[in-house]
Design an enzyme around this catalytic site. Structure first.
Site, PDB file in Angstrom:
ATOM      1  N   SER A 310       0.816  -1.208   0.000  1.00 30.20           N
ATOM      2  CA  SER A 310       0.000   0.000   0.000  1.00 30.20           C
ATOM      3  C   SER A 310       0.859   1.270   0.000  1.00 30.20           C
ATOM      4  CB  SER A 310      -0.962  -0.047   1.192  1.00 30.20           C
ATOM      5  OG  SER A 310      -1.973   0.917   1.075  1.00 30.20           O
ATOM      6  N   ASP A 321      11.229   4.973  -9.406  1.00 26.90           N
ATOM      7  CA  ASP A 321      10.978   5.551 -10.730  1.00 26.90           C
ATOM      8  C   ASP A 321      11.674   6.888 -10.920  1.00 26.90           C
ATOM      9  OD1 ASP A 321       9.462   3.354 -11.232  1.00 26.90           O
ATOM     10  OD2 ASP A 321       7.571   4.414 -11.567  1.00 26.90           O
ATOM     11  N   LYS A 335      -0.732  -3.991  -3.448  1.00 26.55           N
ATOM     12  CA  LYS A 335      -2.025  -3.380  -3.143  1.00 26.55           C
ATOM     13  C   LYS A 335      -2.011  -1.965  -3.719  1.00 26.55           C
ATOM     14  CE  LYS A 335      -5.266  -2.063   0.510  1.00 26.55           C
ATOM     15  NZ  LYS A 335      -5.286  -0.603   0.241  1.00 26.55           N
TER      16      LYS A 335
END
Length: 411
Positions: A310, A321, A335
């Site tokens: 999460s 990224d 999730k």
């Protein structure tokens, strides 16, 4: 002419019967039980991420729920549970008043119980361990992420809600609860736990020194609760003053928590770039970005595993990224859904999946997880050896900080 009139009258009669069959009294005539059902239905209707409502007529679901004979609040809650179950989304759920209060405590204070973060497997419906809370009875007993809980005090967990399972594991300090656990393909085992006070201080941090002399900060973040951002900011500021030249951020077995906390903590590490994209049911993409307020630009390694979920995945994905950190460990839990909490008029609450999220490179990680830059399998080590050189994932992260293998500073 009579025949034609008869057909017209018959069709009109059918229309009246059909409309009457789904007729419900106006809202002003609702009982208290019907009012709470209608309130829940309206919130889901306005906010739920899937505008097909699991490929069903959501209005007819409302009508069916309202037509049930409801004698008391418990029967109304049961009808709400049935209505929400039709969405096939374990994260969209009704929270009775005591459950709602417990959830609020879980993100802001402390609780008493066994210290397990749990979830329902969306495919099998099994009750699954996300992670044990550090220092809790569950962690001391050796319960691990992905363990499946078959029974709680002899009660089968099949068809049990997350909140009922959590309520059964909470309780007064010193009382016992027995869990029947199965791990992978091993035989089930019963584990007896003694409930205790669960500390929810989410941050552990200390300055460490490698044999080569590079001082670095080791930070373990256990949960994204209301205190997490400030506690982590304080830890980074202290470690910078103590001379830290690099960092290891340990997100292993961190089940997530508050979305905003995950975003704010990403901003502590990032000067620029997108942190996360959110996608609602209209396909509208929103984003949260760095604000140029990073507290350090020192090299950063992030440790992740199957219990990283999460908000932890939002943070890990943002750092990966944006090339701000090097991820080490196992593929994360996966999730990628966002829930909002809604207060209801009777003191209960409603958790509704309102959006999904994507990483800055538009990776949808729901049920897929994030793959680390360096995959290192978890090998079970005793609690006192976690984050030491006997811990293979920690050791792999540590090796990346040793000159000349130091990872690059943030661009």
């Amino acid at each position: 002419m009579k025949k034609r009139f008869f057909r017209f009258g018959f069709l009109l009669l059918l229309s009246v019967v059909f409309v009457f069959g789904w007729w419900t009294p106006p809202a002003s005539a609702f009982t208290d039980e019907q009012k709470i059902i209608a309130e829940v239905w309206r919130i889901v209707n306005q906010s739920y991420v899937d505008d097909t409502f699991n490929h069903q007529n959501w209005w007819l679901v409302r009508q069916k729920a309202l037509k049930q004979p409801l004698k008391n609040r418990e029967e109304a809650y049961a009808a709400i549970g049935q209505m929400l179950a039709s969405l096939a989304d374990p994260f969209t759920r009704h929270l009775q008043p005591d459950q709602y209060r417990s959830l609020q405590v879980n993100t802001s204070g402390e609780l008493t119980g066994v210290g397990l973060q749990i979830a329902l497997d969306e495919e099998t419906g099994e009750l699954q361990v996300l992670s044990p809370i550090a220092g809790s009875p569950a962690e001391r007993a050796g319960i691990q992420p992905r363990d499946r809980i078959l029974e709680i005090d002899g009660l089968s967990t099949k068809n049990i809600s997350l909140d009922e399972a959590a309520a059964r594991m909470r309780g007064p300090i010193g009382t016992n609860v027995t869990l029947r656990i199965i791990r992978d393909k091993t035989e089930p085992q019963e584990i007896k736990l003694v409930r205790d006070r669960i500390a929810l201080n989410p941050v552990f941090a200390e300055l460490r020194t490698q044999p080569e002399g590079l001082p670095f900060g080791y930070i373990r973040l256990n949960q994204f609760n209301a205190n997490a951002t400030q506690e982590l900011a304080n830890a980074i500021a202290r470690l910078e003053q103590e001379g830290a030249e690099a960092y290891i951020l340990d997100l292993r077995n961190n089940p997530g928590g508050l979305l905003q906390s995950g975003i704010e903590i990403a901003r502590l590490w990032l000067d620029k770039g997108t942190i996360v994209y959110t996608v609602n049911r209209q396909g509208i993409i929103g984003s949260f970005d760095a604000t140029g307020s990073a507290l350090t630009k020192d090299p950063l390694v992030v440790l992740v595993n199957r219990g990283t979920a999460s908000a932890s995945e939002i943070l890990a994905g943002a750092l990966q990224d944006n090339h701000r950190a090097f991820l080490v460990g196992e593929k994360t839990f996966g999730k990628g859904l966002i829930q909002s909490l809604f207060d209801l008029s009777d003191g209960s609450g409603l958790a509704v999946t309102v959006a999904k999220y994507e990483t800055p490179n538009h990776h949808d990680i729901n049920k897929l997880g994030i793959i680390p830059d360096r995959v290192v399998s978890w090998e079970s080590v005793s609690r006192d050896l976690v984050a030491t050189e006997a811990d293979p994932q920690y050791k792999a992260g540590l090796d990346l900080l040793i000159p000349p293998a130091v990872i690059a500073d943030a661009a």
